[in-house]
Write a protein that holds these residues in place. Structure first.
Motif, PDB file in Angstrom:
ATOM      1  N   ASN A   1     -15.872   2.016   5.840  1.00 31.43           N
ATOM      2  CA  ASN A   1     -15.668   2.740   4.563  1.00 31.43           C
ATOM      3  C   ASN A   1     -15.587   1.779   3.374  1.00 31.43           C
ATOM      4  OD1 ASN A   1     -13.218   1.542   4.972  1.00 31.43           O
ATOM      5  ND2 ASN A   1     -12.005   3.410   4.966  1.00 31.43           N
TER       6      ASN A   1
ATOM      7  N   ALA B   1     -21.931   0.445   4.231  1.00 31.25           N
ATOM      8  CA  ALA B   1     -20.886  -0.234   3.441  1.00 31.25           C
ATOM      9  C   ALA B   1     -21.463  -1.472   2.756  1.00 31.25           C
ATOM     10  CB  ALA B   1     -19.713  -0.611   4.340  1.00 31.25           C
TER      11      ALA B   1
ATOM     12  N   GLU C   1     -13.671   3.757  -4.953  1.00 30.43           N
ATOM     13  CA  GLU C   1     -14.022   4.463  -3.703  1.00 30.43           C
ATOM     14  C   GLU C   1     -14.645   3.487  -2.702  1.00 30.43           C
ATOM     15  OE1 GLU C   1     -15.229   5.783  -6.785  1.00 30.43           O
ATOM     16  OE2 GLU C   1     -13.334   6.881  -6.863  1.00 30.43           O
ATOM     17  N   VAL C   2     -15.211   2.389  -3.208  1.00 29.61           N
ATOM     18  CA  VAL C   2     -15.781   1.356  -2.327  1.00 29.61           C
ATOM     19  C   VAL C   2     -15.076   0.038  -2.693  1.00 29.61           C
ATOM     20  CG1 VAL C   2     -17.893   0.230  -1.505  1.00 29.61           C
ATOM     21  CG2 VAL C   2     -18.001   2.575  -2.404  1.00 29.61           C
TER      22      VAL C   2
ATOM     23  N   ASP D   1     -11.607   4.109  13.696  1.00 28.67           N
ATOM     24  CA  ASP D   1     -12.326   2.873  14.070  1.00 28.67           C
ATOM     25  C   ASP D   1     -11.438   1.946  14.887  1.00 28.67           C
ATOM     26  OD1 ASP D   1     -14.570   3.630  12.726  1.00 28.67           O
ATOM     27  OD2 ASP D   1     -14.311   2.273  11.019  1.00 28.67           O
TER      28      ASP D   1
ATOM     29  N   ILE E   1     -10.646   7.205   8.667  1.00 30.32           N
ATOM     30  CA  ILE E   1     -11.799   6.484   9.260  1.00 30.32           C
ATOM     31  C   ILE E   1     -11.325   5.174   9.904  1.00 30.32           C
ATOM     32  CG2 ILE E   1     -13.987   5.292   8.748  1.00 30.32           C
ATOM     33  CD1 ILE E   1     -14.423   7.233   6.438  1.00 30.32           C
ATOM     34  N   THR E   2     -10.404   4.495   9.229  1.00 28.61           N
ATOM     35  CA  THR E   2      -9.904   3.215   9.752  1.00 28.61           C
ATOM     36  C   THR E   2      -9.091   3.449  11.025  1.00 28.61           C
ATOM     37  OG1 THR E   2      -9.816   2.384   7.505  1.00 28.61           O
ATOM     38  CG2 THR E   2      -8.518   1.189   9.130  1.00 28.61           C
TER      39      THR E   2
ATOM     40  N   GLU F   1      -7.942   0.383   1.252  1.00 27.66           N
ATOM     41  CA  GLU F   1      -8.730   1.568   1.563  1.00 27.66           C
ATOM     42  C   GLU F   1      -9.336   2.185   0.292  1.00 27.66           C
ATOM     43  OE1 GLU F   1      -9.435   1.995   4.469  1.00 27.66           O
ATOM     44  OE2 GLU F   1      -7.774   2.137   5.873  1.00 27.66           O
ATOM     45  N   PRO F   2     -10.364   3.044   0.437  1.00 26.75           N
ATOM     46  CA  PRO F   2     -10.967   3.690  -0.727  1.00 26.75           C
ATOM     47  C   PRO F   2      -9.921   4.310  -1.653  1.00 26.75           C
ATOM     48  CG  PRO F   2     -12.272   4.145   1.192  1.00 26.75           C
ATOM     49  CD  PRO F   2     -11.060   3.399   1.681  1.00 26.75           C
TER      50      PRO F   2
ATOM     51  N   HIS G   1     -13.617  -0.895   3.218  1.00 36.68           N
ATOM     52  CA  HIS G   1     -12.318  -1.541   2.967  1.00 36.68           C
ATOM     53  C   HIS G   1     -12.403  -3.039   3.220  1.00 36.68           C
ATOM     54  CE1 HIS G   1     -10.678  -0.759   7.303  1.00 36.68           C
ATOM     55  NE2 HIS G   1     -10.902  -2.040   7.192  1.00 36.68           N
TER      56      HIS G   1
ATOM     57  N   ASP H   1      -6.580   4.803   6.107  1.00 36.82           N
ATOM     58  CA  ASP H   1      -7.537   5.892   5.986  1.00 36.82           C
ATOM     59  C   ASP H   1      -7.834   6.470   7.379  1.00 36.82           C
ATOM     60  OD1 ASP H   1      -9.448   6.556   3.641  1.00 36.82           O
ATOM     61  OD2 ASP H   1     -10.779   6.498   5.380  1.00 36.82           O
TER      62      ASP H   1
ATOM     63  N   LYS I   1     -22.061  -1.080   9.815  1.00 37.15           N
ATOM     64  CA  LYS I   1     -21.621  -1.620   8.523  1.00 37.15           C
ATOM     65  C   LYS I   1     -22.720  -1.539   7.464  1.00 37.15           C
ATOM     66  CE  LYS I   1     -17.699  -2.699  10.333  1.00 37.15           C
ATOM     67  NZ  LYS I   1     -17.192  -4.007  10.679  1.00 37.15           N
TER      68      LYS I   1
END
Ligand code: GLP
Length: 247
Positions: A136, A205, A217-218, A164, A160-161, A143-144, A138, A158, A202
């Motif tokens: 994402n 990203a 956000e990124v 993952d 997603i993290t 995080e975003p 990070h 997050d 990746k």
């Protein structure tokens, strides 16, 4: 931003180790910022080989790690403290007193964050910060929707993290939901950045980091503004950067 594409994970790891090694040769008492995750494991193996071949000496080097989970003891095999000792520190001659990892078990987390940030400043700041990247975008555990002004701070991970990183834990429920991380400001104040990325997961990203808009956000997109950032990207992670290139 300097972009180096590597054909393989091994090539990425060797090039990254060469850059870290030259930093230590140029300034034996330098301050390194280091990262965890699967991505830098190959780089640590290469650096250990270089140390064993007497190509590099870590005796005067100071190390600060990017982040640590909260509420995981140092003995836990999933803690970043364990990771760094097991995968790197115990194999080289860095002095234990010169290795720093945030204490995720501290009673007062805000106090611990302030202490960590202060310690980095006392050592004169980070000369070379190694970074991985989350799917994402990070960096560290930023995080975003990050505040770009943040220094070392408490973060909520997050979804997603958590997903993952659940591969390292026996179940998703065991993954801590909070962590201490250097902030974007801390990272951006490092004199040099070295970001590594491997694998297709990746690619999006990396595309956003290099070609996207700089936005919270990124989190990694802020690297576009760093005056001395190098990215070593394995070809699958680079595939969206050069869509017409033969892979
Ligand atoms: C974790 C770490 C990051 C790391 C990221 C990517 O969330 N906090 O510092 O960059 O994972 O890990 P991997 O290299 O395993 O993909």
């Amino acid at each position: 931003m300097r972009i180096i594409t590597a054909d393989t994970y091994e090539e990425m790891s060797k090039k990254a180790a060469a850059i870290v090694c030259s930093q230590v040769i140029l300034k034996p008492d330098c301050v390194l910022g280091l990262a965890t995750g699967d991505t830098p494991l190959g780089m640590y193996k290469e650096l250990i080989k270089m140390y064993e071949n007497r190509e590099v000496d870590f005796s005067d080097v100071t190390i600060f790690n990017l982040d640590e989970y909260c509420k995981l003891s140092r003995e836990s095999t999933q803690s970043y403290y364990y990771y760094m000792h097991h995968n790197f520190f115990k194999h080289i001659n860095v002095k234990k007193k010169n290795t720093h990892i945030p204490n995720g078990m501290a009673k007062n987390i805000d106090e611990e964050c302030r202490r960590y940030e202060q310690k980095i400043k006392e050592k004169g700041g980070i000369d070379l910060q190694v970074l991985g990247i989350g799917a994402n975008g990070h960096i560290g555990f930023n995080e975003p929707d990050i505040n770009f002004e943040a220094e070392t701070h408490l973060v909520e991970l997050d979804e997603i993290t958590i997903e993952d990183n659940s591969r390292f834990f026996s179940s998703r429920d065991d993954v801590p939901t909070t962590a201490i991380s250097m902030g974007i400001k801390t990272i951006m104040q490092s004199r040099k950045l070295l970001l590594l990325a491997n694998g297709e997961a990746k690619a999006a990203a990396i595309y956003k980091t290099v070609k996207g808009k700089i936005c919270p956000e990124v989190p990694s997109s802020i690297i576009q503004l760093h005056p001395d950032a190098t990215m070593i990207i394995e070809k699958n992670a680079a595939k969206l950067l050069y869509p017409s290139a033969e892979q």
